[in-house]
Scaffold this motif. Structure first.
Motif, PDB file in Angstrom:
ATOM      1  N   MET A   1     -55.764   3.500  17.711  1.00  0.00           N
ATOM      2  CA  MET A   1     -54.687   2.712  16.749  1.00  0.00           C
ATOM      3  C   MET A   1     -54.909   2.179  15.839  1.00  0.00           C
ATOM      4  O   MET A   1     -54.108   2.178  14.849  1.00  0.00           O
ATOM      5  N   PHE A   4     -54.323   4.502  12.896  1.00  0.00           N
ATOM      6  CA  PHE A   4     -52.875   4.805  12.823  1.00  0.00           C
ATOM      7  C   PHE A   4     -52.227   3.797  12.096  1.00  0.00           C
ATOM      8  O   PHE A   4     -51.272   4.159  11.233  1.00  0.00           O
ATOM      9  N   PHE A   5     -52.392   2.451  12.454  1.00  0.00           N
ATOM     10  CA  PHE A   5     -51.854   1.365  12.077  1.00  0.00           C
ATOM     11  C   PHE A   5     -52.181   1.279  10.299  1.00  0.00           C
ATOM     12  O   PHE A   5     -51.404   0.727   9.690  1.00  0.00           O
ATOM     13  N   VAL A   8     -49.813   3.838   8.770  1.00  0.00           N
ATOM     14  CA  VAL A   8     -48.552   3.463   8.634  1.00  0.00           C
ATOM     15  C   VAL A   8     -48.367   2.508   7.807  1.00  0.00           C
ATOM     16  O   VAL A   8     -47.324   2.489   6.981  1.00  0.00           O
ATOM     17  N   THR A   9     -49.147   1.333   7.555  1.00  0.00           N
ATOM     18  CA  THR A   9     -48.972   0.300   6.692  1.00  0.00           C
ATOM     19  C   THR A   9     -49.197   0.885   5.133  1.00  0.00           C
ATOM     20  O   THR A   9     -48.373   0.406   4.496  1.00  0.00           O
ATOM     21  N   ILE A  36     -40.741   2.839  10.636  1.00  0.00           N
ATOM     22  CA  ILE A  36     -41.895   2.732  11.152  1.00  0.00           C
ATOM     23  C   ILE A  36     -42.107   1.979  12.197  1.00  0.00           C
ATOM     24  O   ILE A  36     -42.891   2.227  13.375  1.00  0.00           O
ATOM     25  N   VAL A  39     -40.995   3.533  15.510  1.00  0.00           N
ATOM     26  CA  VAL A  39     -41.570   4.643  16.080  1.00  0.00           C
ATOM     27  C   VAL A  39     -43.081   4.378  16.405  1.00  0.00           C
ATOM     28  O   VAL A  39     -43.550   4.822  17.424  1.00  0.00           O
ATOM     29  N   ALA A  40     -43.689   3.307  15.654  1.00  0.00           N
ATOM     30  CA  ALA A  40     -44.969   2.972  16.076  1.00  0.00           C
ATOM     31  C   ALA A  40     -45.172   1.798  16.907  1.00  0.00           C
ATOM     32  O   ALA A  40     -45.910   1.544  17.817  1.00  0.00           O
ATOM     33  N   PHE A  41     -44.151   0.967  17.024  1.00  0.00           N
ATOM     34  CA  PHE A  41     -44.333  -0.233  17.726  1.00  0.00           C
ATOM     35  C   PHE A  41     -43.261  -0.636  18.467  1.00  0.00           C
ATOM     36  O   PHE A  41     -43.249  -1.875  19.238  1.00  0.00           O
ATOM     37  N   ASP A  42     -42.139   0.074  18.521  1.00  0.00           N
ATOM     38  CA  ASP A  42     -40.801  -0.288  19.077  1.00  0.00           C
ATOM     39  C   ASP A  42     -40.204  -1.859  18.663  1.00  0.00           C
ATOM     40  O   ASP A  42     -39.577  -2.418  19.581  1.00  0.00           O
TER      41      ASP A  42
END
Length: 65
Positions: A1, A4-5, A8-9, A36, A39-42
């Motif tokens: 994770m 990925f974070f 995304v950032t 984002i 998709v990534a964190f709801d």
């Protein structure tokens, strides 16, 4: 994770620098951040808030022209 974070950032910061004014950059950042965040964190609202702040401040930290 964590990898990925980071990706995304980085993508959010890059997109939030698009625009000519602080308001345009904040809008672009909010839209990108919401997508984002969903998709990534709801969490689209939190993503939009972070993206808008990042976009509005992008030129202050040298990310936008």
């Amino acid at each position: 994770m964590p990898k990925f974070f980071v990706l995304v950032t980085a993508a959010a910061l890059t997109l939030s620098a698009c625009g000519n004014t602080d308001l345009e950059r904040a809008g672009t950042g909010a839209l990108g951040g919401a997508a984002i965040g969903e998709v990534a964190f709801d969490e689209p609202v939190a993503g939009a808030a972070v993206g808008a702040i990042g976009g509005a401040l992008a030129d202050d930290v040298g990310l936008a022209n």
